[in-house]
Design an enzyme around this catalytic site. Structure first.
Site, short mmCIF file in Angstrom:
data_model
loop_
_atom_site.label_atom_id
_atom_site.label_comp_id
_atom_site.label_asym_id
_atom_site.label_seq_id
_atom_site.Cartn_x
_atom_site.Cartn_y
_atom_site.Cartn_z
N HIS A 427 0.83 -1.20 0.00
CA HIS A 427 0.00 0.00 0.00
C HIS A 427 0.87 1.26 0.00
O HIS A 427 0.65 2.19 -0.79
CB HIS A 427 -0.92 0.00 1.23
CG HIS A 427 -1.77 1.23 1.35
ND1 HIS A 427 -1.36 2.36 2.03
CD2 HIS A 427 -3.01 1.51 0.86
CE1 HIS A 427 -2.30 3.28 1.96
NE2 HIS A 427 -3.32 2.78 1.26
N CYS A 803 -3.31 -1.88 -15.91
CA CYS A 803 -3.40 -0.71 -15.03
C CYS A 803 -2.75 -0.96 -13.67
O CYS A 803 -2.89 -0.15 -12.76
CB CYS A 803 -4.84 -0.27 -14.84
SG CYS A 803 -5.87 -1.47 -14.00
#
Length: 846
Positions: A427, A803
């Site tokens: 993250h 992506c």
């Protein structure tokens, strides 16, 4: 027959000699090019790779025949000549052939000081590099006497039990043997392998007549280059030192003088203006004919110039761009060649602040460089504190064990991020790259004490909140104090290079943008639209977070819908602003993806505050939180699964998108939004949500009396979705492959935890590279190809893209282009990298 064998073993470097990089090395070939340009290069003989290998195996070549090229009293140097300029090699050895007889002659011709200095230098070098004696046995002497030479000879004989060799042939044989075996040694092999050399890389050697650099008239040595190595701009730099050899001028800057006139001291331009002008002319000639910026190593021997060597100027990434563009603008190289001379990844250095490569580095810790650039700031250990310092105008480095979605605002506020856990697609890494914030992850050896607001290093040192450090996300290091920095370099050369890249590449480049700030940066870098807008990042502002929590705690669908209606105008404004910034370019919006528990507090105080806000007992709030806990939330109730089981969220988002489209249409801008369903694995999931979204569209059209279109697609993140792409593609306008989750699920690896052992796996050859950093073409890549082929067969008009974070790496972009993908999408600061990589993918396949 013997003559023919001798020719193959070693060759005099002349204009017409057969000298090749793959047989004699780069230095030998460059010297031949200098000879062809009629530069004053001393006589030089090149030994081939095969010859050097044989010497290492104990088969000495005919050294007497080599020395025949240099007359009756040879005095030579030997330098390495590897195929790759950066592969290293043993150090040069000068003055081979010095002995008692040559010393006596030199005393008569050049004086005792020069003779002593040259002889002593050779004894020291030979003793250390050839006889492998301890360098401490031979202390440096600035102005050696004859007695110093005698003492060095005595020490050599004492340590080796034999006199110093007098025969030049014996000396040369010893030097060649030592250098050949040094290249084959274990340490040398490991070092050059780390520099990208193949396992069987060969070494050539060049034997060259010595230009002494000492004498009665002006004599000395120096180096000169014609551009600044840091900026790439025109500037004569280097040093010259009288009565010196080799690269002494760079090693002893106190005794060396400047090249050009300088108020700080003497210069070669004043001392020997004719030689200076000659060097400038040779530099211009080398640039034009060798098609490169070169550094010239030269010697002045009693007023005469000799060119000893020329090497490609060492340079930073920003200088490399400036040089490549400059050479192309001057039509010395083509635009295509200029593009290929700039590695796409190197552009990261130009887009961010960087630690000056010449600065002193006091490294506190090393880990994984997850987001490039560097930043100076005070250590803080909470997002709240980072925001507070930012409000006061102070720079900070946010330190966390690991980050979560509710740290995004703190990461926005921080100038750099350091985490103990995580890898290249954790993250912290993904968000930091999107924000353009330097980030270092996987520093598992640090101990973070949140209560004490401090971190402890393995050596016991404690760094409290407020301590100033420099975080280098490019090198993966944290440095003590405030390091010297370089500004971003996004000037004319940078823009020119990317303009050339856009003319050549044939794969689209979009951006992963979640905020207006991301979108504006993307427009600056000329992204061709938004390929991924992660809408969940819009829900963590304080006013929205409260509403989200109210929705989560609602007991009935209508109560959830009421709560979400408060978010509708906020979402509509979010999308309206993105559409406005992108000015009609495509915008792909991924509907809500993360599990809902990420919006709930994890500590006791947070639970109490939430209970007060909701007017519920703390026990009820804690019970609801506990009931939502999942053993593996990344594989639990998230993405499309949440959209099906809690449909009110997607319906609200779809309505907000359509109303934003209408608002833009009324302002004169036509937008066709792309709505993407995350974490799809079954055709039926798409059918259910397709129907619900179309119902929302019909309702909005009827209520507003407006006509608009939209596209519906999926994010392929599960292996099953790739395998069933033919069924899913029939319902879609596009399929975007999310390689972060797809890699995670294909390998069965947690991208947040893999960094703890990934280095060991790569070192031991389990994986060639970290699959979260470099796309696994054999495994994950095969799923991409299967999904693309099956999807396009079922729906020939379907648009395919990548992506995930791999969308910003050069090898992944080349793979995507070869596999027939239409575009890649990456974080804002990777857009220029992707644009250049797209051009490389075309040029390297022509």
């Amino acid at each position: 027959m013997l003559k023919n064998l001798t020719f193959k073993a070693f060759t005099e470097i002349t204009k017409t000699a057969t000298i090749t990089v793959d047989q004699h090395g780069g230095r030998a070939k460059c010297l031949q090019r200098l000879v062809r340009l009629d530069m004053p290069v001393p006589t030089t003989v090149a030994l081939s790779f095969d010859t050097v290998r044989q010497i290492a195996q104990g088969k000495m070549t005919d050294v007497d025949a080599i020395l025949d090229f240099f007359g009756e009293t040879p005095l030579v140097s030997v330098r390495p000549s590897a195929e790759g300029a950066d592969w290293g090699g043993p150090g040069a050895i000068l003055n081979i052939g010095m002995n008692e007889r040559r010393h006596a002659v030199m005393v008569q011709r050049r004086g005792e000081d020069a003779a002593n200095a040259i002889y002593l230098r050779f004894i020291h070098t030979y003793a250390v590099q050839v006889a492998h004696l301890d360098a401490d046995l031979f202390p440096a002497v600035r102005n050696p006497l004859r007695s110093d030479v005698a003492e060095a000879l005595r020490i050599y004989e004492l340590e080796t039990d034999e006199p110093f060799p007098e025969d030049p042939a014996e000396q040369l044989a010893g030097v060649l043997r030592s250098m050949a075996r040094a290249w084959e040694g274990t340490s040398a092999r490991l070092l050059r392998k780390a520099r990208g050399a193949p396992e069987n890389a060969g070494l050539g050697l060049v034997v060259q007549r010595m230009a002494l650099g000492v004498g009665a008239d002006e004599s000395g040595s120096g180096v000169m280059q014609f551009i600044n190595s840091t900026t790439g701009r025109a500037q004569i730099t280097g040093r010259y030192m009288s009565q010196s050899q080799g690269r002494d001028a760079l090693a002893d800057k106190h005794a060396a003088i400047f090249l050009t006139r300088d108020p700080r001291g003497h210069s070669l331009e004043e001392l020997a203006p004719g030689i200076f002008d000659q060097l400038v002319g040779l530099g211009e000639l080398a640039r034009a004919k060798l098609r490169e910026e070169m550094q010239i190593e030269f010697v002045i021997q009693e007023g005469e110039l000799c060119v000893i060597d020329a090497v490609r100027v060492a340079r930073t990434a920003r200088a490399n761009v400036e040089i490549a563009v400059g050479l192309a603008v001057d039509r010395i190289i083509t635009r295509e060649e200029a593009l290929l001379r700039v590695p796409p990844r190197s552009l990261n250095e130009l887009m961010h602040w960087q630690v000056n490569p010449e600065a002193v580095r006091d490294v506190l810790l090393s880990a994984i460089g997850a987001s490039p650039g560097a930043a100076v700031g005070k250590l803080v250990f909470s997002s709240t504190r980072a925001q507070a310092l930012a409000a006061q105008g102070e720079a900070c480095i946010l330190v966390k064990r690991e980050t979560s979605p509710d740290d995004v605002r703190g990461m926005h506020a921080a100038h750099g991020v350091l985490t103990a856990k995580g890898g290249m697609s954790s993250h912290a890494a993904v968000i930091a790259r999107g924000l353009g914030v330097p980030c270092v992850v996987g520093a598992g050896h640090i101990i973070i004490d949140r209560r004490a607001r401090a971190m402890r290093l393995p050596d016991g040192r404690l760094f409290e909140e407020g301590t100033v450090v420099t975080l280098d996300g490019s090198a993966g290091e944290v440095l003590a104090g405030e390091a010297e920095m370089l500004e971003p370099a996004l000037g004319e050369a940078f823009q020119t290079l990317l303009g050339w890249a856009d003319e050549i590449r044939d794969i689209g480049v979009r951006v992963n943008a979640d905020t207006p700030q991301d979108a504006r940066i993307a427009r600056t870098f000329k992204a061709e639209g938004i390929g991924l807008c992660r809408t969940e990042h819009m829900f963590f502002d304080d006013d929205r977070l409260t509403v989200m929590r109210e929705m989560i705690f609602a007991d009935a669908p209508e109560d959830r819908a009421d709560a979400l209606r408060q978010l509708l105008p906020m979402q509509r404004e979010d999308f309206t602003r993105l559409f406005e910034i992108m000015e009609g370019l495509p915008v792909c919006i991924r509907l809500f993806d993360p599990p809902l528990h990420e919006f709930l507090p994890a500590d006791r105080q947070g639970v109490v505050d939430l209970a007060n806000a909701l007017g519920r007992p703390v026990s009820d709030v804690q019970a609801r939180i506990d009931s939502m806990t999942e053993f593996n939330p990344m594989l639990g109730l998230r993405g499309v699964r949440l959209g099906i089981t809690v449909p009110e969220i997607y319906e609200m988002q779809a309505q907000a998108i359509f109303e934003a489209v209408i608002a833009l249409a009324e302002a004169g801008t036509e937008v066709v939004p792309e709505i993407m369903l995350p974490l799809v694995s079954a055709q039926r999931e798409v059918e259910i949500l397709q129907s619900r979204i179309e119902q929302v569209a019909a309702k909005v059209r009827a209520e507003r009396g407006a006509i608009f279109n939209y596209k519906l697609g999926v994010m392929v993140e599960t292996p099953r979705a790739a395998l069933k792409a033919h069924a899913i593609a029939e319902l879609c306008s596009f399929m975007s492959f999310g390689t972060n989750d797809l890699t995670q699920m294909t390998y069965g690896l947690s991208r947040d935890d893999a960094g703890r052992f990934m280095q060991t796996y790569v070192q031991q050859g389990v994986f060639k590279e970290d699959p979260f950093h470099y796309l696994d073409k054999e495994g994950v890549g095969e799923l991409l190809q299967i999904g693309a082929q099956r999807g396009r067969k079922a729906n020939p008009r379907i648009v395919l893209s990548i992506c995930g974070e791999h969308g910003g790496t050069a090898d992944s972009i080349a793979f995507a282009r070869d596999a027939g993908f239409n575009y890649v999408s990456c974080s804002p600061f990777r857009v220029p990298v992707a644009r250049l990589a797209g051009a490389h993918a075309v040029l390297t396949r022509r």
